[in-house]
Design an enzyme around this catalytic site. Structure first.
Site, PDB file in Angstrom:
ATOM      1  N   CYS A 150       2.013  24.552  -7.856  1.00  0.00           N
ATOM      2  CA  CYS A 150       1.778  23.717  -6.737  1.00  0.00           C
ATOM      3  C   CYS A 150       0.589  22.779  -6.962  1.00  0.00           C
ATOM      4  O   CYS A 150      -0.343  23.257  -7.290  1.00  0.00           O
ATOM      5  CB  CYS A 150       1.250  24.776  -5.571  1.00  0.00           C
ATOM      6  SG  CYS A 150       1.147  24.033  -3.958  1.00  0.00           S
ATOM      7  N   CYS A 196      -5.595  24.058  -1.113  1.00  0.00           N
ATOM      8  CA  CYS A 196      -5.003  24.660   0.207  1.00  0.00           C
ATOM      9  C   CYS A 196      -5.755  25.927   0.360  1.00  0.00           C
ATOM     10  O   CYS A 196      -6.345  26.099   1.474  1.00  0.00           O
ATOM     11  CB  CYS A 196      -3.651  24.763  -0.287  1.00  0.00           C
ATOM     12  SG  CYS A 196      -2.829  26.028   0.906  1.00  0.00           S
ATOM     13  N   CYS A 245      -2.618  30.191  -1.003  1.00  0.00           N
ATOM     14  CA  CYS A 245      -2.271  30.975  -2.460  1.00  0.00           C
ATOM     15  C   CYS A 245      -3.476  31.125  -3.142  1.00  0.00           C
ATOM     16  O   CYS A 245      -4.571  30.306  -3.393  1.00  0.00           O
ATOM     17  CB  CYS A 245      -1.285  30.609  -3.157  1.00  0.00           C
ATOM     18  SG  CYS A 245       0.402  30.439  -2.536  1.00  0.00           S
ATOM     19  N   CYS A 277       6.051  23.573   0.220  1.00  0.00           N
ATOM     20  CA  CYS A 277       5.049  24.441  -0.178  1.00  0.00           C
ATOM     21  C   CYS A 277       6.000  25.572  -0.943  1.00  0.00           C
ATOM     22  O   CYS A 277       7.117  25.971  -0.493  1.00  0.00           O
ATOM     23  CB  CYS A 277       4.823  25.368   1.082  1.00  0.00           C
ATOM     24  SG  CYS A 277       3.799  26.873   0.876  1.00  0.00           S
ATOM     25  N   GLN A 331       8.929  40.941   9.650  1.00  0.00           N
ATOM     26  CA  GLN A 331       8.227  40.710   8.160  1.00  0.00           C
ATOM     27  C   GLN A 331       8.632  39.646   7.629  1.00  0.00           C
ATOM     28  O   GLN A 331       9.885  38.848   7.442  1.00  0.00           O
ATOM     29  CB  GLN A 331       8.842  42.020   7.264  1.00  0.00           C
ATOM     30  CG  GLN A 331       8.318  43.359   7.722  1.00  0.00           C
ATOM     31  CD  GLN A 331       6.687  43.512   7.196  1.00  0.00           C
ATOM     32  OE1 GLN A 331       6.103  42.797   6.804  1.00  0.00           O
ATOM     33  NE2 GLN A 331       6.171  44.630   7.562  1.00  0.00           N
ATOM     34  N   TYR A 379       3.102  51.949  16.495  1.00  0.00           N
ATOM     35  CA  TYR A 379       3.051  50.578  16.430  1.00  0.00           C
ATOM     36  C   TYR A 379       4.275  49.947  15.954  1.00  0.00           C
ATOM     37  O   TYR A 379       4.509  49.060  15.052  1.00  0.00           O
ATOM     38  CB  TYR A 379       1.927  50.032  15.265  1.00  0.00           C
ATOM     39  CG  TYR A 379       0.493  50.750  15.091  1.00  0.00           C
ATOM     40  CD1 TYR A 379      -0.548  50.125  15.601  1.00  0.00           C
ATOM     41  CD2 TYR A 379       0.395  51.909  14.352  1.00  0.00           C
ATOM     42  CE1 TYR A 379      -1.550  50.712  15.865  1.00  0.00           C
ATOM     43  CE2 TYR A 379      -0.647  52.529  14.307  1.00  0.00           C
ATOM     44  CZ  TYR A 379      -2.108  52.049  15.084  1.00  0.00           C
ATOM     45  OH  TYR A 379      -3.103  52.678  15.170  1.00  0.00           O
ATOM     46  N   CYS A 425      -0.720  46.824   5.590  1.00  0.00           N
ATOM     47  CA  CYS A 425      -0.824  45.448   4.877  1.00  0.00           C
ATOM     48  C   CYS A 425      -2.267  45.122   4.380  1.00  0.00           C
ATOM     49  O   CYS A 425      -2.453  44.062   3.978  1.00  0.00           O
ATOM     50  CB  CYS A 425      -0.444  44.254   5.898  1.00  0.00           C
ATOM     51  SG  CYS A 425      -1.143  44.238   7.371  1.00  0.00           S
TER      52      CYS A 425
END
Length: 497
Positions: A116, A122, A125, A199, A323, A352, A448
């Site tokens: 990229c 940015c 990432c 992107c 997701q 949750y 996560c």
């Protein structure tokens, strides 16, 4: 998870060169400092002149930054890899010491040129300078280190094609110095838009649609919103793509409900992209970091899209949480259901629960599923998705999952399995203590953020549970993020007492 990515820093094969960094785009906290005590400038009394040094990277932080030592301090350096010798600039302001990579002298064999062009500006990432093997190793070692007190994790589940995976993209619009319309992502730690056409982790079709919107704006009177002056119309564009269904939602986030030229805009966009199945106008007239506002109007289509996950269909609205990477989500959820050891008789609590994805998938192998969620809109979506899929053995409730389980325990009710998928901050002691009170034989913890997951697992282990399995999953290739699902069994059930 979040990405961003114009003219980036160019790097030759054997060195890291930031000489092309555009002025004014330095990341926050990385500005230059002054040497010794400047005279008469109170503001800089605690700053020192930046020092350029050679260092060798000894390892990586959990965020994928290189670790180096300087004057007895351990410093973190973005984009540096273990074993590399490099030139860095060290800046000191008060007690805050930062280091910025200037040039790699001896590159790692695992270093690659980031595909990229926006990578170094940015910040969305963090690992594109690593090859796939190095990314995999970093994430595996991160999980191994976080979970070392609980046992050895399984090998991480990676992605065959680690690009183009995001089914949701968010583009911000503005004007450049020449007063031309630009669209892109914010530079790291700033509100400066990096103009971009692509992107590499977005769905390609989403980026194509955004480019078309920019072209339509250039030929019309529609102006992007200026957050400094409060003038203009279009703030953001949100695109959601059904990876299986192919359905596409486009959300125009505007500062005003007055959409001049609406018919012509909708006609032009639909002509260029007949694959768009619904188009919405969302009004956000507040000075806030939140992308979406409360007002919403459907301009075309039904206002939602549908996608399939693990064989079930889910309706997705503009505000629905769904997701980001469905390919890896199927692997994650399949592992979670496997860990739950369902035989068709169990009562499962989906804490949750969101729009009901895990609970509804578990319902096919469980006796009964109870989903609990604070967000009333998500509960409404969960109930709708349950009906849509003809699920008869799942019920969804709005409320605090911890309090719900305490009340169940007080009534003498039981649950065999608790599946929990909390936000990045993890759970709190109130929730975890309610799990302990309810005494399910199994807890399946989807996370996560493995750091908060490990913290919460420590509480459960101290209160009667044993960790039996840890499975990391690479949900967000090219980024530092990694997810994990763990299986905890009540000790009397595990035969450990």
């Amino acid at each position: 998870m979040n990405k961003r990515k114009s003219n980036g820093y160019k790097k030759s094969k054997n060195k890291y060169n930031r000489s092309n960094k555009p002025k004014g785009q330095q990341h926050n906290g990385r500005g230059s400092r002054t040497a010794s005590k400047p005279k008469g400038t109170k503001k800089h009394q605690h700053s020192k002149k930046p020092v350029t040094i050679e260092v060798t990277c000894s390892g990586l932080t959990n965020e994928g930054k290189g670790i180096v030592e300087w004057e007895g301090k351990k410093l973190e350096v973005a984009h540096l890899m273990p074993g590399e010798k490099a030139v860095v600039t060290v800046s000191t302001r008060g007690r805050n010491v930062t280091a910025e990579l200037k040039r790699v002298i001896t590159p790692s064999n695992d270093r690659i040129n980031p595909p990229c062009v926006h990578y170094y500006e940015c910040g969305g990432c963090q690992l594109q300078h690593m090859n796939e093997q190095a990314q995999k190793r970093f994430k595996q070692e991160t999980i191994d280190k976080l979970m070392q007190s609980f046992g050895k994790p399984e090998a991480i589940l990676t992605m065959d094609h680690p690009y183009d995976y995001r089914n949701k993209s968010h583009t911000t619009f503005g004007l450049n110095k020449e007063r031309q319309v630009i669209g892109g992502l914010y530079a790291q730690n700033s509100h400066q838009i990096i103009p971009m056409e692509r992107c590499l982790i977005h769905d390609p079709k989403a980026d194509e649609i955004v480019q078309t919107i920019k072209e339509i704006m250039k030929g019309s009177k529609m102006q992007p919103y200026n957050e400094d002056t409060g003038h203009g119309f279009l703030r953001h564009v949100l695109v959601k793509v059904g990876k299986v269904s192919g359905e596409i939602m486009v959300v125009l986030v505007a500062a005003s409900p007055v959409f001049k030229g609406k018919k012509n805009f909708v006609k032009a966009l639909r002509k260029a992209h007949p694959e768009i199945t619904t188009l919405l106008l969302n009004v956000n007239n507040r000075d806030t970091s939140m992308v979406l506002g409360d007002q919403e109007k459907v301009l075309f289509g039904k206002g939602t899209i549908t996608d399939t996950l693990c064989g079930l269909k889910f309706d997705i609205s503009a505000k629905s949480f769904y997701q980001i990477n469905p390919v890896q989500t199927e692997k994650l959820y399949a592992k979670a259901i496997e860990m739950a050891e369902l035989t068709g008789k169990e009562t499962v609590i989906d804490a949750y629960c969101g729009i009901g994805t895990i609970g509804l998938i578990a319902s096919r192998k469980a006796g009964k599923v109870i989903g609990v969620e604070q967000n009333k809109d998500a509960v409404r979506d969960a109930i709708h998705n349950s009906k849509r899929n003809g699920v008869k053995n799942a019920r969804f409730y709005q409320g605090d999952a911890g309090q719900f389980m305490v009340q169940m325990a007080a009534r003498g009710e039981k649950a065999d399995v608790v599946i929990m998928d909390p936000p990045r901050s993890g759970s709190d002691e109130a929730f975890l203590s309610s799990v302990v009170k309810l005494q399910p034989k199994l807890v399946v913890y989807v996370s996560c953020n493995p750091a908060t997951q490990a913290r919460d697992m420590g509480y459960l282990v101290k209160n009667g549970y044993a960790v039996e399995s840890i499975q990391p999953v690479d949900m967000f290739p090219q980024t530092m993020h990694v997810e994990a699902v763990t299986k905890l069994v009540r000790k009397d059930k595990a035969g450990n007492q």
